[in-house]
Design an enzyme around this catalytic site. Sequence first.
Site, PDB file in Angstrom:
ATOM      1  N   LYS A  47     -26.815  27.194  45.939  1.00  0.00           N
ATOM      2  CA  LYS A  47     -25.862  26.721  46.947  1.00  0.00           C
ATOM      3  C   LYS A  47     -24.605  27.584  46.944  1.00  0.00           C
ATOM      4  CE  LYS A  47     -26.303  24.111  49.432  1.00  0.00           C
ATOM      5  NZ  LYS A  47     -26.192  22.664  49.447  1.00  0.00           N
ATOM      6  N   TYR A  89      -2.652  40.504  34.309  1.00  0.00           N
ATOM      7  CA  TYR A  89      -2.442  39.542  33.235  1.00  0.00           C
ATOM      8  C   TYR A  89      -1.001  39.695  32.753  1.00  0.00           C
ATOM      9  CZ  TYR A  89      -3.761  36.426  29.440  1.00  0.00           C
ATOM     10  OH  TYR A  89      -3.846  35.363  28.582  1.00  0.00           O
TER      11      TYR A  89
END
Length: 676
Positions: A532, A477
Amino acid sequence: MQAVKPPAGPSEGPASPTNTVEVDVGRAKLRVAFAPLEQQPSISAGGMSPPGPGSESSMIKLGKLWQRKVLQDLQDSTHFSSTELQVLLNHFSAHSDAGNDKLDRTTFFSSLSQAFGGLEQRVLEHIYTAMDENGRGWVSFRQFATALSTVFRGDKDDVLEFWFRMYDSDRDGFLRPSDFQQLLSDIHYSARRDIAVHVEQVFAEVAEDDAEAGAAAAAAADGLKDADADADGPGGAVSPEMLLSYDEFRAIMEEHDVLPMFLTPHKLARHKQLPALRNLSPAEREVVLLLGSDVRPAKGAFLINYDAKASQFFFLLEGEVVLERSGVTLQRVVEGEFLGEAALFEDIKAKDEDGATTFTTAARVVSDGTHALALDIRDLYPLVYHEHPGATAIVQRLGRIMLERIQQTEARLQTILAQSAPQSAAGVRMSSKDFAAFRRRLTKQWALKYHKIGRKGKLEIVPTKAMGSKEDLSVAYSPGVAEPCLSIQANPARAYDYTAKGHLVGVITNGTAVLGLGNIGPLAGKPVMEGKAVLFKKFADLDAFDIEVDESDPKKLVDIVVALEPTFGGINLEDIRSPECFYVERECQRRMGIPVFHDDQHGTAIVAGAGLINAMELVGKELSEVKVTVCGCGAAGYSCAKQFLALGVRRENLIAVDVKAASCHDWHAGQNGRAS
């Protein structure tokens, strides 16, 4: 190196008051405090327990308040979570005298010794002695939990200290040659490997190291010869060279490479005798061993009775069990397998909604020497709800076993029914009917439990880079992340180098045509989209996010999907109703620079096309020679028809119909020219 003993007290009368002796032994100053047994606090790997006679057995009478205090202390001093400790306490209390928190030696060896990983009796004897550090003849829950934490999850120092105490036969802080010999022998026996260290060698090396300090040690020994009057050896004296301190013991374990075997004997123990444990993951094995109670049923006994409402399931360590219904053998269960998986649903094993008795099986022991571990499903669920990996994996395993056995049992019943005489088929047919209802109900219940156990749903996000320090975080970060940002700004193609975009798929739906359920909405379709995403990861190692969009207008849906292009490397459109799906896919493909795939169309068509090709090979025909009928002309059916034509089926030989019995080509041609 020298043992220091308290001055000899009178043989009768009250114990002498506490006194302290300090002795220089060359390498360190040893300070030893002596006190009557009832005044000494008990010391364990997890800290000190309250002083005083029978302190814990007295405190347990305070009930829940004491229990919470003990659990809180143990959470701070052990490697177990609060939930794990509560489950262990329930398990411990079920076998101990719950009124005074005592686990005696007999109960430990008959019911709970398996918790230490199947170690041999000779090692378990030393473990119990180390737990019973005050020699009271019983072990408290605090001592039991602390020992388990040390053996299973302790760091190197914790485990070494515990094993040192296990073999310190007279609890004086030193090992004698006989103690050390027994320790090495037990490690060798448990680990099934040779150990390149010998007692004579060790004590000779230590004696040589102590040569310069010998005079001081001898003087100290002379000054305390009265204290050594009851020691081992000729004349009651113990030579300083024949004692091994903890620091020397630790150094020897490291120097002679005994540590790999020494620190994890519970993971190696008895695997040759108990291969059943090999098929369990370490997390599963830990739960089975910690919460399992030993069961050794006789041949012919029933582990599970007909129509019994049970909360227990079993893990078979040795022997063989058959599952049967109405005297008919359905399956055999051998070592290394679970049985009693219907305990997952003990709340529905009484009556069906229509009042009929549910289908159940009995488990009968058919071999001598059968050995199983019994686990209570109610002990497992608190761990599952707190996402314990071992408990969650076991529940998932039980569900998988249930589905497999359902299929096997159904096939078995059908085979028996086909072979039965008419007069005996009625009973089997009734069992088959009962089983069908039972199967439907359990399958439904398991589907709900499967999605709920452990971490809810089927997806999680895990980092792909090290995140263990502030330096790592400063790169992942701010401020370090600014560099790839600027690089991508200068060249957008670098997003595929510095981000997950290249292997990240968006699974997007508006929930208007979910499986065979119809227009159930985007939120209700979320389990399908998560599923999925899991398939992408499982079979293609592609990461995927599921995105459920509350938008039924095709044009607005296209705008939303297109706006997500910076995030993903590809789009999988899912469960969007026909005919809007054709428009949505075509517009997204036209406006986006990444692959867009409508699974309901092309995924189905690819699989159906492969099946058709294989069928032609089996019958020895060409696609141009056969007639093909597509029944149903929605998104999937229409795309299958197009795929069949592309593979070589003649247009005049393709019949595709929908509910209106119109040809697929003509019907879609009327949808504003959307067919091609």
